[in-house]
Design a protein around this motif. Sequence first.
Motif, short mmCIF file in Angstrom:
data_model
loop_
_atom_site.label_atom_id
_atom_site.label_comp_id
_atom_site.label_asym_id
_atom_site.label_seq_id
_atom_site.Cartn_x
_atom_site.Cartn_y
_atom_site.Cartn_z
N LYS A 1 -5.95 0.71 3.14
CA LYS A 1 -5.42 1.90 2.46
C LYS A 1 -6.23 3.14 2.83
CE LYS A 1 -3.57 -0.37 -1.68
NZ LYS A 1 -3.70 -0.49 -3.15
N ASP B 1 -8.16 -2.54 0.46
CA ASP B 1 -8.69 -1.20 0.15
C ASP B 1 -9.12 -0.48 1.42
OD1 ASP B 1 -8.24 -1.41 -2.56
OD2 ASP B 1 -10.26 -2.16 -3.01
N ALA C 1 0.79 -1.24 0.00
CA ALA C 1 0.00 0.00 0.00
C ALA C 1 0.81 1.28 0.00
CB ALA C 1 -0.92 0.01 1.22
#
Length: 195
Positions: free
Chosen positions: A68, A65, A24
Amino acid sequence: MTTEHTRRIPADVADAVTALYNAAYRDVLRSTTVLAGAADAPDLVQYAFQKAALKWDEVGSRSLDGQKAWLRTVARNRFIDDLRRDVHFDELHFQVCEHYTSAPHNPADVTVARATLERCWAVISAMPRSQRAVAVLAWREGLAPAEVAQSLGISPATVRVHLHKARLRLGAEVGEHLPFAQPAAQGTAQKRRAS
């Protein structure tokens, strides 16, 4: 006393955060650079990863996701906090300028005050980490010694020692333009007046 800054991170969490970093970092750095600029973004992202390691129970269960997004949010919030601190710095700058201004808008006084303030913060930035932390919390954030002690997990006496050493160092490195009197100089001046 174990604080968030001194808590050990378990090996399995360190490995998981390392894997997250590898997956990330570039994405989070890219989005943080857009927000904060290339100079500040790496520090903000590093801070976010440190927070992720300390709050892995909260972060680790999320999708990549989601992780992040969490990192971006932490970096953004830190950036906003830094902006708020800069407002306090600007207020201090105004106070120092006000201290040196003998006439309204005297350019020479304002110039000396700005140079003095910049030199003070340069000296504070070069202080040992614990002394710098105490100085920033006390002078920039305006915390009382007891609050500084509680925040850093040290005794109030240690805070006073750090502040005393910081004032002495500022006096030695910045000199006569300090906006506050040095403790040693005050005592000497009082003794001279008494004799």
